[in-house]
Design an enzyme around this catalytic site. Structure first.
Site, mmCIF file in Angstrom:
data_model
loop_
_atom_site.group_PDB
_atom_site.id
_atom_site.type_symbol
_atom_site.label_atom_id
_atom_site.label_comp_id
_atom_site.label_asym_id
_atom_site.label_seq_id
_atom_site.Cartn_x
_atom_site.Cartn_y
_atom_site.Cartn_z
ATOM 1 C CB SER A 114 -0.966 -0.003 1.180
ATOM 2 O OG SER A 114 -0.142 -0.007 2.478
ATOM 3 C CB CYS A 115 2.872 2.947 2.581
ATOM 4 S SG CYS A 115 3.931 1.984 3.066
ATOM 5 N N GLY A 116 4.547 1.551 -0.187
ATOM 6 C CA GLY A 116 5.896 1.814 -0.825
ATOM 7 C C GLY A 116 7.028 1.756 0.384
#
Length: 287
Positions: A114-116
């Site tokens: 989701s956020c890297g």
């Protein structure tokens, strides 16, 4: 090796009727990336194109910049206590003379679907120095990329038509690379939008195509700082997203000369930076 999709039992409720049925879900498994034998990062990804994913990740980290920087990528045998190969650990070996980061506990990064990138000490640590400027003029010998809004407007439908796994699961992000004329060059899917971009960039590295100086990168979700950074690191001049950019993505685009387009839906779009590459019919009015 893990499959791209898996089947699970689901209870479906529709108009008050209840039944059970199998459902197709996108697979999500961890991938550990090792650099010259040392653990560097873990990402949650959809299995497939793992070598390209690892190579693209190392481009965005500033480690790799050309096919010659890469000696080999292999799956690690004996990745579990019983010695079996999970195909969830890859080791990237760089060519002699390639500078590698100091791998410490603080340097190691964990990425999620989701956020890297997470766990970086500061924003400055993420602002990796790019090997190439965002330059689509080939040092002044060519005219800059100039995109018609109508061409950009047609790209999301072309990306959607190429999403084979999304059609079965409805649960994948995608990233596509187009020429300045709107020709589809490559498309990759993954549970993480940043992984999809890494797979594109990694393929380009393996094929000796970096920098991607006259291309358009389209992502199926939002445009985060990390995705803008990956575009810059690959020398891509235009990043377009069907959803919103973050404020840091806009700041980075303005600083580096990246053209950043968001909310690309139908004939509407917002241009947040690099408007000189968009063929506007009239000067933008200020409100």
């Amino acid at each position: 090796m893990g499959r791209v999709t898996e089947r699970r039992r689901v209870i479906r409720i529709r108009d008050g009727a209840v039944n059970t049925r199998p459902d197709t879900l996108v697979a999500e498994e961890p991938l550990e990336i090792r650099l010259n034998g040392k653990p560097l990062a873990i990402t949650m990804r959809t299995p497939g194109d793992d070598f390209a994913l690892a190579a693209g990740f190392l481009v965005s980290e500033g480690v790799l910049g050309a096919a010659g920087d890469l000696r080999n990528i292999v799956y690690c045998a004996g990745a579990t206590a019983d010695g079996s190969n999970t195909y969830n650990v890859v080791d990237v070996t760089t060519a002699p003379g390639v500078a590698v980061p100091d791998i410490t506990l603080e340097r190691n990064v964990y990425t999620t679907s989701s956020c890297g990138l997470c766990g970086k000490a500061s924003l400055d640590a993420v602002r990796t120095t790019a090997r190439w400027p965002v330059d689509d003029t080939a040092g002044g010998t060519r005219a800059p990329v100039r995109l018609e809004p109508a061409l950009l407007a047609g790209l999301p439908d072309r990306l959607r038509a190429a999403q084979q796994v999304f059609d079965r699961t409805g649960g994948l992000h995608a990233a596509a690379l187009f020429t300045e004329d709107g020709e589809l060059v490559d498309v990759r899917e993954d549970v993480g939008r940043h992984n999809a971009v890494d797979k594109l960039v990694g393929r380009a590295l393996q094929e000796g195509s970096l920098p991607l100086a006259r291309t358009v990168l389209l992502v199926s979700g939002r445009a985060s700082f990390e995705l803008a950074q990956k575009a810059v690191m690959a020398g891509i001049p235009v990043l377009a997203a069907v959803s919103a950019p973050s404020s840091l993505a806009v700041d980075l685009a303005a600083e580096t000369g990246l053209t950043l387009v968001g909310f690309l839906r139908g004939s509407t779009m917002n241009v947040y930076a690099g408007e000189h590459r968009i063929a506007l019919r009239a000067p933008a009015s200020r409100v």
